[in-house]
Design a protein around this motif. Structure first.
Motif, short mmCIF file in Angstrom:
data_model
loop_
_atom_site.label_atom_id
_atom_site.label_comp_id
_atom_site.label_asym_id
_atom_site.label_seq_id
_atom_site.Cartn_x
_atom_site.Cartn_y
_atom_site.Cartn_z
N LEU A 6 51.96 7.38 -0.39
CA LEU A 6 52.78 7.41 0.82
C LEU A 6 52.85 6.04 1.49
O LEU A 6 53.85 5.66 2.07
CB LEU A 6 52.23 8.42 1.83
N LEU A 7 51.75 5.34 1.39
CA LEU A 7 51.62 4.07 2.11
C LEU A 7 50.62 3.22 1.37
O LEU A 7 49.45 3.59 1.24
CB LEU A 7 51.14 4.37 3.54
N ASP A 8 51.05 2.07 0.87
CA ASP A 8 50.10 1.26 0.12
C ASP A 8 49.99 -0.18 0.62
O ASP A 8 49.22 -0.96 0.08
CB ASP A 8 50.43 1.28 -1.38
N GLU A 9 50.73 -0.52 1.67
CA GLU A 9 50.63 -1.88 2.18
C GLU A 9 51.00 -1.92 3.65
O GLU A 9 51.87 -1.19 4.12
CB GLU A 9 51.56 -2.81 1.40
N GLY A 10 50.31 -2.80 4.35
CA GLY A 10 50.60 -2.97 5.76
C GLY A 10 49.77 -4.11 6.33
O GLY A 10 48.79 -4.54 5.72
N HIS A 11 50.19 -4.58 7.47
CA HIS A 11 49.46 -5.64 8.18
C HIS A 11 49.31 -5.14 9.60
O HIS A 11 50.27 -5.17 10.37
CB HIS A 11 50.24 -6.95 8.14
N LEU A 12 48.11 -4.65 9.91
CA LEU A 12 47.90 -4.01 11.21
C LEU A 12 46.66 -4.58 11.89
O LEU A 12 45.71 -4.99 11.23
CB LEU A 12 47.71 -2.50 11.04
N THR A 13 46.70 -4.56 13.20
CA THR A 13 45.55 -4.89 14.02
C THR A 13 45.15 -3.63 14.75
O THR A 13 45.99 -2.96 15.35
CB THR A 13 45.90 -5.99 15.05
N VAL A 14 43.87 -3.30 14.68
CA VAL A 14 43.36 -2.11 15.36
C VAL A 14 42.33 -2.56 16.38
O VAL A 14 41.37 -3.24 16.04
CB VAL A 14 42.72 -1.12 14.36
N ARG A 15 42.55 -2.17 17.62
CA ARG A 15 41.57 -2.42 18.68
C ARG A 15 41.04 -1.06 19.12
O ARG A 15 41.81 -0.19 19.52
CB ARG A 15 42.19 -3.16 19.85
N VAL A 16 39.73 -0.90 19.02
CA VAL A 16 39.09 0.34 19.46
C VAL A 16 38.43 0.04 20.80
O VAL A 16 37.56 -0.83 20.90
CB VAL A 16 38.03 0.83 18.44
N LEU A 17 38.89 0.76 21.83
CA LEU A 17 38.29 0.65 23.16
C LEU A 17 37.31 1.81 23.28
O LEU A 17 37.72 2.96 23.39
CB LEU A 17 39.36 0.72 24.24
N MET A 18 36.03 1.47 23.21
CA MET A 18 35.00 2.51 23.21
C MET A 18 34.35 2.58 24.58
O MET A 18 33.94 1.56 25.14
CB MET A 18 33.94 2.20 22.15
N ASP A 19 34.26 3.79 25.11
CA ASP A 19 33.58 4.02 26.38
C ASP A 19 32.43 4.98 26.08
O ASP A 19 32.62 6.17 25.87
CB ASP A 19 34.55 4.64 27.40
N LYS A 20 31.22 4.40 26.05
CA LYS A 20 30.04 5.20 25.70
C LYS A 20 29.41 5.72 26.97
O LYS A 20 29.02 4.94 27.85
CB LYS A 20 29.04 4.36 24.90
N GLY A 21 29.34 7.03 27.08
CA GLY A 21 28.73 7.66 28.24
C GLY A 21 27.44 8.36 27.87
O GLY A 21 26.98 8.30 26.73
#
Length: 192
Positions: free
Chosen positions: A38-53
């Motif tokens: 379905l998807l074999d190529e891409g150029h992505l940036t992932v930012r995970v905003l984690m809030d640990k409680g």
């Protein structure tokens, strides 16, 4: 599988509070999934905003970039821009389990959470249902037509355009002048 370990977030090492973790995704990322046809190529940036409680961990995934798709109509390859925002909540509990698609239970001593599968699924869900090359998006597809209940039938005779507003008004005037009820109403109005 060693590559996918780069998507581990070692939650046990983070103190309570807000944190940002960034990932870069390229072609190699998509090759690690079985259904990558379905998807074999891409150029992505992932930012995970984690809030640990104290009782849970919230992770907001901000995914932006582009992925390579194949047009459903022309079979040409093209790059589709993506800009997604998704959220997952990890609650502390007695055992690790999925509560629903957005909430997971983890134990307090869970050392790390691998987010690769989440990212992959978010990207797949963010893809358009119809993959149409940008060059063909202006063309109207029969399936895309949203005219409800409208049918056209042309039997070979000459086709006339819709009636003009003047023709409609003149027809109404004819109806009004020939219908005896209108005459009675006009008489009542004139008496006032």
């Amino acid at each position: 599988m060693k590559f996918l370990r780069t998507f581990d977030i070692e939650v046990i090492k983070f103190l309570e509070g807000k944190h940002e973790i960034d990932f870069e995704i390229g072609k190699e990322f998509f090759q690690h999934f079985e259904d990558n046809e379905l998807l074999d190529e891409g150029h992505l940036t992932v930012r995970v905003l984690m809030d640990k409680g104290a009782n849970l961990i919230e992770m907001d995934f901000l995914i932006s970039g582009e992925v390579k798709l194949v047009c459903d109509r022309s079979l040409e390859e093209f790059f589709e821009p993506l800009d997604l925002k998704e959220k997952i909540i990890f609650k502390y509990g007695d055992e690790e389990q999925e509560i629903n698609e957005d909430v997971y239970m983890i134990t307090r001593d869970t050392p790390k959470i691998n987010v690769a599968q989440f990212i992959y699924e978010f990207v797949l869900l963010g893809l358009p249902a119809k993959r149409i090359h940008p060059d063909y998006r202006t063309e109207m597809d029969e399936d895309d037509y949203e005219g409800e209940g409208m049918y056209a039938y042309i039997d070979g005779d000459t086709f006339e355009d819709e009636e003009t507003e003047e023709e409609i008004n003149s027809e109404k005037q004819e109806e009004e002048s020939t219908d005896p009820r209108w005459e009675l109403l006009k008489k009542l109005k004139n008496k006032e």
